[in-house]
Design a protein around this motif. Structure first.
Motif, short mmCIF file in Angstrom:
data_model
loop_
_atom_site.label_atom_id
_atom_site.label_comp_id
_atom_site.label_asym_id
_atom_site.label_seq_id
_atom_site.Cartn_x
_atom_site.Cartn_y
_atom_site.Cartn_z
N ALA A 51 0.86 -1.19 0.00
CA ALA A 51 0.00 0.00 0.00
C ALA A 51 0.89 1.24 0.00
CB ALA A 51 -0.93 -0.01 1.21
N PHE A 52 1.51 1.50 -1.16
CA PHE A 52 2.51 2.55 -1.27
C PHE A 52 1.95 3.93 -0.91
CE2 PHE A 52 3.66 -0.50 -4.79
CZ PHE A 52 4.68 -1.13 -4.09
N ASN A 53 0.66 4.14 -1.13
CA ASN A 53 0.06 5.46 -0.94
C ASN A 53 -0.68 5.61 0.38
OD1 ASN A 53 0.89 6.41 -3.52
ND2 ASN A 53 -0.78 5.26 -4.47
N ARG A 54 -0.42 4.71 1.33
CA ARG A 54 -1.19 4.74 2.57
C ARG A 54 -1.00 6.03 3.37
NH1 ARG A 54 2.98 1.18 3.14
NH2 ARG A 54 4.40 1.36 4.91
N MET A 55 0.12 6.72 3.16
CA MET A 55 0.35 7.97 3.87
C MET A 55 0.13 9.19 2.98
SD MET A 55 0.88 7.07 6.94
CE MET A 55 1.42 8.63 7.64
N LYS A 56 -0.47 8.98 1.83
CA LYS A 56 -0.75 10.08 0.90
C LYS A 56 -2.08 10.72 1.26
CE LYS A 56 -1.19 10.97 -4.08
NZ LYS A 56 -1.18 10.35 -5.43
N PRO A 57 -2.16 12.05 1.30
CA PRO A 57 -3.41 12.73 1.68
C PRO A 57 -4.58 12.35 0.77
CG PRO A 57 -1.58 14.27 1.68
CD PRO A 57 -1.07 13.00 1.06
N TRP A 58 -5.76 12.28 1.36
CA TRP A 58 -6.97 12.01 0.61
C TRP A 58 -7.44 13.27 -0.10
CZ3 TRP A 58 -10.92 8.45 3.58
CH2 TRP A 58 -10.28 7.23 3.89
N ARG A 59 -8.08 13.11 -1.25
CA ARG A 59 -8.63 14.26 -1.97
C ARG A 59 -10.05 14.59 -1.55
NH1 ARG A 59 -11.41 12.52 -6.95
NH2 ARG A 59 -11.28 10.25 -7.18
N HIS A 60 -10.70 13.66 -0.87
CA HIS A 60 -12.04 13.87 -0.32
C HIS A 60 -12.01 13.32 1.08
CE1 HIS A 60 -16.35 14.22 -0.02
NE2 HIS A 60 -16.50 12.92 0.14
N CYS A 61 -12.54 14.06 2.03
CA CYS A 61 -12.32 13.71 3.44
C CYS A 61 -13.64 13.54 4.20
CB CYS A 61 -11.46 14.77 4.10
SG CYS A 61 -9.85 14.99 3.30
N PRO A 62 -14.34 12.43 4.00
CA PRO A 62 -15.57 12.18 4.73
C PRO A 62 -15.26 11.60 6.12
CG PRO A 62 -15.15 10.35 3.29
CD PRO A 62 -14.03 11.35 3.07
N ARG A 63 -16.30 11.34 6.86
CA ARG A 63 -16.14 10.71 8.17
C ARG A 63 -15.69 9.26 7.99
NH1 ARG A 63 -20.78 10.80 12.91
NH2 ARG A 63 -19.70 9.45 14.42
N VAL A 64 -14.87 8.77 8.91
CA VAL A 64 -14.30 7.43 8.79
C VAL A 64 -14.41 6.67 10.11
CG1 VAL A 64 -12.18 6.10 8.36
CG2 VAL A 64 -12.64 8.17 7.03
N LEU A 65 -14.76 5.39 10.02
CA LEU A 65 -14.57 4.48 11.15
C LEU A 65 -13.55 3.45 10.70
CD1 LEU A 65 -17.14 2.96 13.61
CD2 LEU A 65 -15.14 1.68 12.83
N ALA A 66 -12.41 3.43 11.36
CA ALA A 66 -11.31 2.53 11.00
C ALA A 66 -11.20 1.42 12.04
CB ALA A 66 -10.00 3.31 10.90
N LEU A 67 -11.55 0.22 11.64
CA LEU A 67 -11.47 -0.96 12.50
C LEU A 67 -10.11 -1.61 12.29
CD1 LEU A 67 -14.12 -3.86 12.43
CD2 LEU A 67 -11.72 -4.18 12.90
N GLU B 236 -12.88 7.81 13.59
CA GLU B 236 -13.06 7.01 14.81
C GLU B 236 -12.23 5.75 14.67
OE1 GLU B 236 -16.48 4.37 17.12
OE2 GLU B 236 -17.08 5.83 15.58
N SER B 237 -11.41 5.46 15.65
CA SER B 237 -10.56 4.27 15.61
C SER B 237 -11.07 3.23 16.60
CB SER B 237 -9.12 4.66 15.96
OG SER B 237 -8.30 3.51 16.05
N TRP B 238 -11.32 2.03 16.10
CA TRP B 238 -11.72 0.92 16.96
C TRP B 238 -10.70 -0.21 16.81
CZ3 TRP B 238 -15.63 -3.36 15.47
CH2 TRP B 238 -15.73 -4.29 16.52
N VAL B 239 -9.99 -0.51 17.88
CA VAL B 239 -9.05 -1.63 17.88
C VAL B 239 -9.77 -2.82 18.47
CG1 VAL B 239 -6.81 -2.49 18.66
CG2 VAL B 239 -7.08 -0.07 18.10
N ALA B 240 -10.14 -3.76 17.63
CA ALA B 240 -10.89 -4.94 18.04
C ALA B 240 -9.92 -6.05 18.43
CB ALA B 240 -11.80 -5.41 16.91
N ASP B 241 -10.22 -6.77 19.50
CA ASP B 241 -9.30 -7.77 20.04
C ASP B 241 -9.46 -9.10 19.30
OD1 ASP B 241 -7.30 -8.70 21.68
OD2 ASP B 241 -8.68 -9.34 23.26
N GLY B 242 -9.14 -9.06 18.00
CA GLY B 242 -9.25 -10.25 17.18
C GLY B 242 -8.18 -10.28 16.12
N THR B 243 -8.30 -11.22 15.19
CA THR B 243 -7.35 -11.35 14.10
C THR B 243 -7.90 -10.67 12.85
OG1 THR B 243 -8.29 -13.39 13.18
CG2 THR B 243 -6.71 -13.62 14.98
N HIS B 244 -7.09 -10.61 11.84
CA HIS B 244 -7.55 -10.17 10.53
C HIS B 244 -8.72 -11.06 10.11
CE1 HIS B 244 -6.69 -7.98 6.76
NE2 HIS B 244 -7.14 -9.06 6.15
#
Length: 249
Positions: A161-177, A205-213
């Motif tokens: 994921a070479f662009n994972r730190m590249k800024p987004w061009r559209h910035c909606p609300r996010v829930l990142a699990l 919003e960041s949710w760290v779930a106590d499980g595997t991929h």
């Protein structure tokens, strides 16, 4: 090179639509599967969306290309072919196609991606929509203004994921699990990506779930283990996220 319309014409026949039995314009969530293809958990999320009054569209990126599960496990899941930045055109085409349906409110869309699907959404968000980008002749023809939120379930943010730190061009609300025991990323790496997304003004919003991929898939494979209770919590949070991020009109 395909146009947006041509790509959607290829994908649309195998899109699964789940929602209330009416023709009223409703908010819609577009669901993008992981590298293993369509699995039994995505219909559960679609049903959760339906129960909340939404339409859900499960987008199959493999069937229209004639790819079976054995092929994709051996090639896509290993990063040999069809990386997220190559699949991102499917995301853009689906936004285009779904937003034009009379039973969808184009101003209230949510994208949901699991693993490779989340990676593809993120690549679409970072790419300059110039002709020829994303494998499309006219990526700039799609307006992202209607995309109000993004659900990222253990999105792939590893070395490819070479662009994972590249800024987004559209910035909606996010829930990142993020899965705490994900073999494809550390929590620290995922949180760095989340922090980058926040820099463009998005609420993340960041949710760290106590499980595997892939803990919400009803099978266990290698380092991935199904977790029924955590799956129920993920479904609950998904439905709550839809309601909170894009309230019903």
């Amino acid at each position: 090179m395909e146009t947006i319309s041509a790509r959607w014409a290829r994908l649309e026949p195998l899109v699964t639509v789940v929602g209330p039995d009416d023709d009223r314009p409703r908010p819609a969530v577009l669901l993008f599967h992981g590298c293993g293809g369509l699995r039994a958990h995505l219909p559960r999320y679609a049903e959760a969306a339906k129960a909340a009054g939404w339409r859900a569209f499960i987008v199959d990126s493999y069937g229209p290309r004639g790819w079976g599960r054995g092929f994709t496990l051996a090639t896509v899941c290993t990063g040999v072919v069809f990386r997220g930045y190559e699949r991102a055109g499917d995301v853009l085409a689906a936004i285009h196609g779904v937003s034009r349906r009379p039973d969808v409110d184009p101003a209230r869309l949510v994208l949901g991606g699991w693993s490779h699907g989340g990676w593809s959404i993120m690549e679409m968000m970072t790419e300059t929509p110039a002709p020829g980008r994303l494998g499309l002749a006219d990526p700039g023809a799609v307006d992202l203004a209607g995309v109000k939120a993004v659900w990222l379930a253990y999105a792939y943010v590893g070395p490819w994921a070479f662009n994972r730190m590249k800024p987004w061009r559209h910035c909606p609300r996010v829930l990142a699990l993020t899965a705490r025991h994900d073999h494809l990323t550390t929590v620290r790496n995922a949180e760095r990506v989340n922090a980058m997304i926040r820099q463009c003004g998005a609420e993340v919003e960041s949710w760290v779930a106590d499980g595997t991929h892939a803990f919400d898939e009803p099978t266990s494979n290698g380092p991935m283990r199904h977790h029924p209770e955590l799956t129920e919590e993920a479904l609950r949070r998904f439905a709550a996220f839809l309601e909170d991020a894009v309230p019903q009109a």
